[in-house]
Design an enzyme around this catalytic site. Structure first.
Site, PDB file in Angstrom:
ATOM      1  N   THR A 127      43.021  22.303 -14.188  1.00  0.00           N
ATOM      2  CA  THR A 127      43.020  21.747 -12.752  1.00  0.00           C
ATOM      3  C   THR A 127      43.264  22.930 -11.805  1.00  0.00           C
ATOM      4  OG1 THR A 127      44.268  20.412 -11.048  1.00  0.00           O
ATOM      5  CG2 THR A 127      45.597  20.928 -13.168  1.00  0.00           C
ATOM      6  N   ASP A 128      42.844  22.840 -10.585  1.00  0.00           N
ATOM      7  CA  ASP A 128      43.191  23.876  -9.495  1.00  0.00           C
ATOM      8  C   ASP A 128      44.554  24.007  -9.114  1.00  0.00           C
ATOM      9  OD1 ASP A 128      43.550  21.381  -8.222  1.00  0.00           O
ATOM     10  OD2 ASP A 128      42.177  21.743  -6.400  1.00  0.00           O
ATOM     11  N   TYR A 152      53.546  18.166 -13.428  1.00  0.00           N
ATOM     12  CA  TYR A 152      52.359  18.065 -13.953  1.00  0.00           C
ATOM     13  C   TYR A 152      51.608  19.427 -14.026  1.00  0.00           C
ATOM     14  CZ  TYR A 152      47.320  17.376 -13.617  1.00  0.00           C
ATOM     15  OH  TYR A 152      45.830  17.434 -13.654  1.00  0.00           O
ATOM     16  N   LYS A 156      50.010  21.537 -16.952  1.00  0.00           N
ATOM     17  CA  LYS A 156      48.595  22.144 -17.336  1.00  0.00           C
ATOM     18  C   LYS A 156      48.645  23.628 -17.396  1.00  0.00           C
ATOM     19  CE  LYS A 156      45.462  19.764 -17.272  1.00  0.00           C
ATOM     20  NZ  LYS A 156      44.911  18.734 -18.214  1.00  0.00           N
TER      21      LYS A 156
END
Ligand code: NAD
Ligand code: DAU
Length: 339
Positions: A127-128, A152, A156
């Protein structure tokens, strides 16, 4: 070509499986734990819809160290695409444990089993958010340092680093994709766009965090799925690709657009206490993916948003079956704490 897709009963996984059944002749094995976010109804008639029997479902956890090698052998897996994760930032703030387990331990378990098996490619769907937050200018490139701000995004980023280490240490053929905010059909209604739609439909207030000035770069899920398919066919082992939609909007603008499409008044917008550690702005520079993979987003935001809202309107049974149990417990509690 046999692909193990993890987390295929979630939002992007469901769209990816459908995309691949349409666009390729590969066999797809979906491994999903069926957490609150995994909906097997998304895929019940998928073999009939797309013809033939190229889709198989396995109920299980990516953290299960006996199950993964067994599945890799059982289906002679060539490729792994790892979508399986806890994906909601707000939940990671109230209960980070499961994020650490699924997103880090789970990715490690998949990497290790896939390395031992010797598969062709492993695509890690990142994810960015691993890059942290931008100010009002600039975009994230693949060389932007990782600076995650939520449990979160930290989980990641940890998974990304494990992937990187497997490539550097074992020459393992892993590719990392980092994408901005997806929207489209089958998105779980805890996320901004479907949440706003569902609350507006019932004339309920829509919680807007902080000032509503936070910016996200929206990409239609079909464009993200095409980018992942390009990684399977074209990306070199060890590479990292950003994907984005070139569609930056403030959260306030997004909710106003949804209300306008639905013919609902702006006074449904309810400013509430901000998300702790709330990233101000995300924007993706995906020049590398354009140059090396031929990736370009194709769905314009205005058209994509209207079609998404149509999909939710035409799939009220899907929406209603979600609107119970765990979903309601979390969102209602979170909302109450913020007003
Ligand atoms: P989602 O929450 O809708 O779906 C996640 C799926 O993974 C669910 O089906 C769930 O049951 C499954 N799952 C969770 N833990 C599991 C485990 N331990 N074992 C097996 N299955 C498990 O998520 P999403 O929005 O579809 O996101 C998919 C992936 O894409 C995630 O890795 C997320 O970090 C990443 N991502 C999402 C976005 C976005 O905008 N939604 C953007 C960029 C990247
Ligand atoms: O950028 C990619 C990420 O996008 C993915 O990695 C995550 O898995 C995905 O959940 C998403 O994260 P966000 O936190 O950006 O998405 P969310 O829909 O939760 O929130 C979008 C923006 O809207 C964010 O600035 C917070 C705000 N928001 C969200 C909700 C749910 C509100 O103002 N009110 C809300 O009720």
């Amino acid at each position: 070509m046999n692909i193990l897709v993890t987390g295929g009963c979630g939002f992007i996984g469901t769209n990816f499986l459908r995309h691949m059944l349409n666009e390729s002749s590969c066999t797809l094995i979906n491994l999903d734990k069926l957490t609150y976010a995994g909906n097997p109804r998304n895929l019940t008639s998928i073999n009939e819809e797309y013809g033939g029997k190229r889709y198989f479902f396995e109920h299980g956890d990516i953290c299960d160290s006996l199950l993964i090698p067994e599945l890799l052998n059982k289906y002679s897996i060539d490729f792994v695409v790892n979508f399986a994760a806890e994906s909601h930032v707000d939940r990671s703030i109230t209960d980070p444990d499961v994020f650490i387990r699924s997103n880090i331990q789970g990715t490690y378990n998949l990497l290790e089993a896939a390395r031992r098996k010797g598969i062709k490619k492993f695509i890690q769907i990142s994810t960015d958010e691993v890059y942290g937050s931008l100010g009002s200018k600039g975009r994230f490139t693949e060389n932007t340092p990782l600076a995650p701000n939520s449990p979160y995004s930290a989980s990641k980023a940890a998974a990304d680093l494990l992937c990187r280490s497997f490539h550097r240490t074992y020459d393992f053929p892993v590719i990392i994709t980092r994408c901005s905010n997806n929207y489209g059909p089958f998105q779980f209604p805890e996320k901004l766009i479907p949440l706003s739609f569902m609350r507006a439909l019932k004339d309920l207030p829509i919680p807007l965090y902080g000032s509503g000035e936070n910016v996200r770069d929206w990409i239609h899920v079909n464009d993200h799925c095409r980018g992942i398919e390009l990684c399977i066919s074209k990306a070199d082992p060890g590479s990292v690709y950003n994907f984005g939609g070139d569609s930056e909007y403030k959260n306030l603008e997004i909710i106003r657009k949804i209300l306008e499409i639905m013919g609902k008044p702006d006074d449904l917008i309810h400013f509430v206490k901000d998300r702790p550690g709330h990233d101000l702005r995300y924007a993706m520079d995906f020049t590398l993916a354009t140059r090396e993979l031929g990736f370009m987003p194709e769905v314009g935001f205005a058209e994509g948003l209207e079609k998404t809202i149509d999909w939710y309107l035409n799939n009220q049974d899907w929406v209603e079956c979600i609107q119970s149990g765990e979903y309601l417990r979390f969102t209602e509690l979170w909302y109450k704490e913020r007003v």
